[in-house]
Design an enzyme around this catalytic site. Structure first.
Site, mmCIF file in Angstrom:
data_model
loop_
_atom_site.group_PDB
_atom_site.id
_atom_site.type_symbol
_atom_site.label_atom_id
_atom_site.label_comp_id
_atom_site.label_asym_id
_atom_site.label_seq_id
_atom_site.Cartn_x
_atom_site.Cartn_y
_atom_site.Cartn_z
ATOM 1 C CE LYS A 91 -4.568 2.853 -0.473
ATOM 2 N NZ LYS A 91 -5.523 3.229 0.579
ATOM 3 C CB CYS A 146 -0.960 -0.020 1.186
ATOM 4 S SG CYS A 146 -2.309 -1.203 0.971
ATOM 5 C CB THR A 151 -17.531 10.237 3.065
ATOM 6 O OG1 THR A 151 -18.186 9.004 2.749
ATOM 7 C CG2 THR A 151 -18.557 11.343 3.172
ATOM 8 C CG ASP A 156 -9.113 -1.172 5.449
ATOM 9 O OD1 ASP A 156 -9.398 -0.071 4.962
ATOM 10 O OD2 ASP A 156 -8.865 -2.167 4.751
ATOM 11 N N GLY A 163 -11.185 -13.134 -13.634
ATOM 12 C CA GLY A 163 -10.291 -11.996 -13.477
ATOM 13 C C GLY A 163 -9.720 -11.542 -14.799
#
Length: 353
Positions: A25, A22, A53, A232, A144
């Site tokens: 990002k 992550c 939001t 999270d 996928g």
């Protein structure tokens, strides 16, 4: 710096990526500018949760008792073991459904691999890791999409179900709510330490245990009326995702740094330079909305902005529900879950003491 190949002659997955987990990002401030026009796009009434939001997933009403939770998450390798990479990426993607109070029902795989650099067997191990976690979550990967890409990328589209009245939105936190964090911080520091050959085998085992633990308490937390909001903690760090709760709810928050759970030795590793570029970008994006006590060190600041890959649930609940929430976390194996602060009326801002 770690060598580009491992002892068995395979290419290190992390050597093929400019970032990992992550930490890949886009910085929060840049993402906000990118999405500024998209927020004005008209949405149908059945879209109960969109991007307005910064919630973890979209939610679309199907009928009076069911709403579809839809999310996607993918990234580049945070570890070199292909099976572990697949497990971490899948756990991280499924977490967004749990963070909305939902139950996952189906996944689709997103696969981009440099096929000229990685053997089919290695790519297969990544997919096997993802399948193993989906089996643990009780869902199938129904299909996928794959592409030949410059850097290895893996993740999932995940769909789930939630009752329309039990969605846990960022905007529903209340003044006086207690904040509970389900997992310890430090995954970004550990991933930086891996690249610098600073993380030993015990630290690696701790990292894998943390990042492959499904946030299953989210399903039951969704049924608790006194749990008002939930998210999270991932790439924007604890401060970034708490600020999303604050902005959505138009509240402030205070964190007690001494109560924030941390992975073993993470402060020492950060002090030795195992800090990601994403941590610095995060602070540059939202540091102006954070008030740090003079007692907070530079290392502690970096831990609060540390990008978490497959991080823990951040729960905003009524004070009377704290014991029940903590007991739920404990029953499901989250030994580090802890009260870390509270939501407050006033300016949209996070204070750290």
């Amino acid at each position: 710096m770690a060598e580009a190949t491992m002892r068995d002659g395979q290419v290190r997955l992390t050597s093929l990526a400019h970032g990992g987990g992550c930490g890949c990002k886009i910085a929060p401030s840049v993402l906000s500018r990118i999405l500024s026009n998209a927020r004005n796009f008209p949405a149908p009434p059945a879209l109960l949760v969109g991007i307005e939001t910064s919630d973890d997933a979209a939610v679309y009403r199907l009928n009076d008792t069911q709403a579809l939770v839809a999310t996607t998450d993918f990234f580049m390798p945070v570890v070199d073991d292909p099976f572990d990479f697949g497990r971490i990426a899948a756990t991280n993607a499924i977490s967004d459904v749990y963070a909305m109070g939902g139950t996952p029902i189906l996944a689709l795989a997103l696969v981009g691999m440099p096929v000229d650099k990685l053997a089919p067997e290695v790519i297969g191990k990544i997919l096997e890791g993802g399948e193993a976690v989906c089996a643990q979550a009780g869902i199938a990967i129904g299909g996928g999409h794959t592409i030949d890409s410059v850097e290895p990328i893996y993740g999932l589209v995940v769909m789930g179900l939630v009752h329309p009245d039990r969605i846990k939105r960022n905007k529903d936190a209340r003044a006086g709510d207690v904040l509970i964090l389900g997992k310890p911080l430090g995954v970004g520091v550990y991933s930086a330490a891996i690249k610098q050959d600073m993380l030993g085998e015990p630290g690696y085992r701790e990292m894998i245990a943390n990042t492959t633990r499904l946030n299953t308490p989210g399903k039951r937390l969704g049924d608790m009326a006194e749990v008002h909001a939930m998210t999270d903690v991932t790439g924007f760090g604890l401060l970034g995702h708490l600020l999303e709760l604050c902005r959505g709810s138009q509240l402030g928050a205070t964190i007690d740094m001494a109560s924030v759970p941390l992975l073993p030795d993470v402060a020492a590793l950060a002090g030795r330079g195992a800090v990601t570029g994403a941590s610095r970008r995060n602070w540059a994006s939202y540091g102006h909305e954070v008030a740090l006590s003079p007692s907070i060190s530079e290392v502690q600041q970096s831990l609060l902005t540390d990008p978490q890959t497959s991080g823990g649930l951040l729960v905003s609940c009524a004070p009377g529900a704290v014991n029940e929430v903590l007991a739920l976390f404990r029953r499901e194996g989250f030994a580090h879950a802890a009260v870390i602060g509270q939501m407050e009326a006033g300016e949209v801002r996070v204070s750290v003491v």
